[in-house]
Design a protein around this motif. Structure first.
Motif, mmCIF file in Angstrom:
data_model
loop_
_atom_site.group_PDB
_atom_site.id
_atom_site.type_symbol
_atom_site.label_atom_id
_atom_site.label_comp_id
_atom_site.label_asym_id
_atom_site.label_seq_id
_atom_site.Cartn_x
_atom_site.Cartn_y
_atom_site.Cartn_z
ATOM 1 N N HIS A 95 0.829 -1.205 0.000
ATOM 2 C CA HIS A 95 0.000 0.000 0.000
ATOM 3 C C HIS A 95 0.866 1.259 0.000
ATOM 4 C CE1 HIS A 95 -3.131 2.768 1.510
ATOM 5 N NE2 HIS A 95 -2.325 3.050 2.516
ATOM 6 N N LEU A 96 1.842 1.319 0.887
ATOM 7 C CA LEU A 96 2.733 2.477 0.941
ATOM 8 C C LEU A 96 3.497 2.632 -0.370
ATOM 9 C CD1 LEU A 96 4.142 2.042 4.559
ATOM 10 C CD2 LEU A 96 2.553 3.819 3.787
ATOM 11 N N ALA A 97 3.986 1.522 -0.903
ATOM 12 C CA ALA A 97 4.727 1.565 -2.168
ATOM 13 C C ALA A 97 3.849 2.064 -3.310
ATOM 14 C CB ALA A 97 5.284 0.180 -2.504
ATOM 15 N N ASP A 98 2.597 1.627 -3.352
ATOM 16 C CA ASP A 98 1.693 2.066 -4.421
ATOM 17 C C ASP A 98 1.421 3.566 -4.347
ATOM 18 O OD1 ASP A 98 1.498 -0.419 -5.615
ATOM 19 O OD2 ASP A 98 -0.364 -0.949 -4.597
ATOM 20 N N TRP A 99 1.260 4.105 -3.141
ATOM 21 C CA TRP A 99 1.029 5.554 -3.022
ATOM 22 C C TRP A 99 2.279 6.345 -3.375
ATOM 23 C CZ3 TRP A 99 -3.057 8.263 -3.524
ATOM 24 C CH2 TRP A 99 -4.303 7.709 -3.221
ATOM 25 N N MET A 100 3.446 5.810 -3.067
ATOM 26 C CA MET A 100 4.685 6.487 -3.473
ATOM 27 C C MET A 100 4.806 6.507 -4.993
ATOM 28 S SD MET A 100 7.361 4.960 -0.719
ATOM 29 C CE MET A 100 7.176 5.271 1.020
ATOM 30 N N LYS A 101 4.482 5.382 -5.609
ATOM 31 C CA LYS A 101 4.537 5.305 -7.069
ATOM 32 C C LYS A 101 3.518 6.261 -7.690
ATOM 33 C CE LYS A 101 4.574 2.030 -10.879
ATOM 34 N NZ LYS A 101 4.538 0.611 -11.256
ATOM 35 N N GLU A 102 2.327 6.314 -7.132
ATOM 36 C CA GLU A 102 1.298 7.225 -7.630
ATOM 37 C C GLU A 102 1.749 8.676 -7.474
ATOM 38 O OE1 GLU A 102 -2.586 8.430 -9.133
ATOM 39 O OE2 GLU A 102 -1.145 6.817 -9.455
ATOM 40 N N THR A 103 2.402 8.976 -6.382
ATOM 41 C CA THR A 103 2.918 10.327 -6.162
ATOM 42 C C THR A 103 3.950 10.681 -7.226
ATOM 43 O OG1 THR A 103 2.465 10.210 -3.800
ATOM 44 C CG2 THR A 103 4.088 11.840 -4.514
ATOM 45 N N ARG A 104 4.815 9.750 -7.545
ATOM 46 C CA ARG A 104 5.786 10.004 -8.622
ATOM 47 C C ARG A 104 5.079 10.247 -9.955
ATOM 48 N NH1 ARG A 104 9.173 6.550 -10.444
ATOM 49 N NH2 ARG A 104 8.211 4.638 -9.683
ATOM 50 N N ARG A 105 3.995 9.530 -10.177
ATOM 51 C CA ARG A 105 3.252 9.695 -11.437
ATOM 52 C C ARG A 105 2.606 11.072 -11.539
ATOM 53 N NH1 ARG A 105 -1.629 9.669 -13.658
ATOM 54 N NH2 ARG A 105 -2.738 9.430 -11.683
ATOM 55 N N VAL A 106 2.030 11.561 -10.450
ATOM 56 C CA VAL A 106 1.276 12.816 -10.511
ATOM 57 C C VAL A 106 2.134 14.052 -10.236
ATOM 58 C CG1 VAL A 106 -0.872 11.656 -9.878
ATOM 59 C CG2 VAL A 106 0.473 12.823 -8.096
ATOM 60 N N MET A 107 3.332 13.871 -9.716
ATOM 61 C CA MET A 107 4.145 15.025 -9.330
ATOM 62 C C MET A 107 4.396 16.010 -10.475
ATOM 63 S SD MET A 107 5.263 16.661 -6.774
ATOM 64 C CE MET A 107 4.868 15.423 -5.552
ATOM 65 N N PRO A 108 4.676 15.576 -11.701
ATOM 66 C CA PRO A 108 4.858 16.564 -12.760
ATOM 67 C C PRO A 108 3.624 17.455 -12.951
ATOM 68 C CG PRO A 108 5.693 14.443 -13.482
ATOM 69 C CD PRO A 108 4.980 14.213 -12.172
ATOM 70 N N MET A 109 2.443 16.882 -12.810
ATOM 71 C CA MET A 109 1.214 17.669 -12.931
ATOM 72 C C MET A 109 1.099 18.652 -11.771
ATOM 73 S SD MET A 109 -1.429 14.705 -14.194
ATOM 74 C CE MET A 109 -0.613 13.291 -13.455
ATOM 75 N N THR A 169 4.607 9.971 2.303
ATOM 76 C CA THR A 169 5.768 9.537 3.080
ATOM 77 C C THR A 169 5.435 9.634 4.573
ATOM 78 O OG1 THR A 169 6.775 11.760 2.918
ATOM 79 C CG2 THR A 169 7.455 10.103 1.283
ATOM 80 N N TYR A 170 6.005 10.594 5.272
ATOM 81 C CA TYR A 170 5.953 10.558 6.733
ATOM 82 C C TYR A 170 4.564 10.656 7.331
ATOM 83 C CZ TYR A 170 6.253 15.714 6.491
ATOM 84 O OH TYR A 170 6.052 17.034 6.210
ATOM 85 N N ASN A 171 3.661 11.436 6.756
ATOM 86 C CA ASN A 171 2.301 11.461 7.305
ATOM 87 C C ASN A 171 1.583 10.142 7.034
ATOM 88 O OD1 ASN A 171 2.099 13.889 8.711
ATOM 89 N ND2 ASN A 171 1.643 15.047 6.863
#
Length: 158
Positions: free
Chosen positions: A52-66, A133-135
């Motif tokens: 779960h944590l890994a998937d949200w990190m990956k999703e964050t990387r995907r949306v960060m440029p936007m 991440t931390y939150n």
């Protein structure tokens, strides 16, 4: 359980590291067999929390440029969680752990490239970085603390 917002980029990474270490300490020393048993976070196992944590990190990387471009990025948290839980249901424990470590390194490397002003003062960017991440770790710490207590109590009795 949102943690206090850091004032500097260094504080951001210190908070991430400290909270990560706390999360890690709750799993350290647990018997490998319990890492795939439900109860670490509701019906989820430790392995499920890692995925779960890994998937949200990956999703964050995907949306960060936007986000960095100033776009709004809606997130249906419940649907995302349910979809990815099902997707990861049969994922091996060691694979989930390796994915978490890999995604954490990747997301932190990305965050280091973001200027401090944007990382901390652009609310869209800050919310996604902190809550992937931390939150996010902090959100799971209470349940993992309880899970560890129960497991260690059972282990001492055996």
């Amino acid at each position: 359980m949102a943690l206090k917002k850091p004032k500097t980029k260094d504080e951001f990474f210190e908070c991430e590291c400290k909270t990560w270490d706390k999360l890690e300490s709750l799993v350290a020393g647990l018997p490998k067999a319990v890492l795939t048993q439900p109860g670490a976070a509701g019906d989820w196992s430790v392995k499920d929390v890692w995925a779960h944590l890994a998937d949200w990190m990956k999703e964050t990387r995907r949306v960060m440029p936007m986000l960095l471009a100033g776009d709004q990025v809606p997130a249906d948290i419940q649907s995302f969680n349910a979809e990815h839980y099902e997707k990861n249901r049969n994922l091996a424990r060691d694979v989930a752990r390796a994915r978490l470590e890999r995604e954490r390194q990747r997301v932190l490397a990305l965050f280091k490239k973001i200027p401090e002003e944007q990382l901390l003062n652009d609310n869209r960017v800050y919310v996604w970085t902190a809550f992937s991440t931390y939150n996010h770790y902090a959100e799971h710490i209470p349940a993992l603390t309880q899970f560890r207590r129960v497991v260690m109590r059972k282990t001492r009795r055996a």
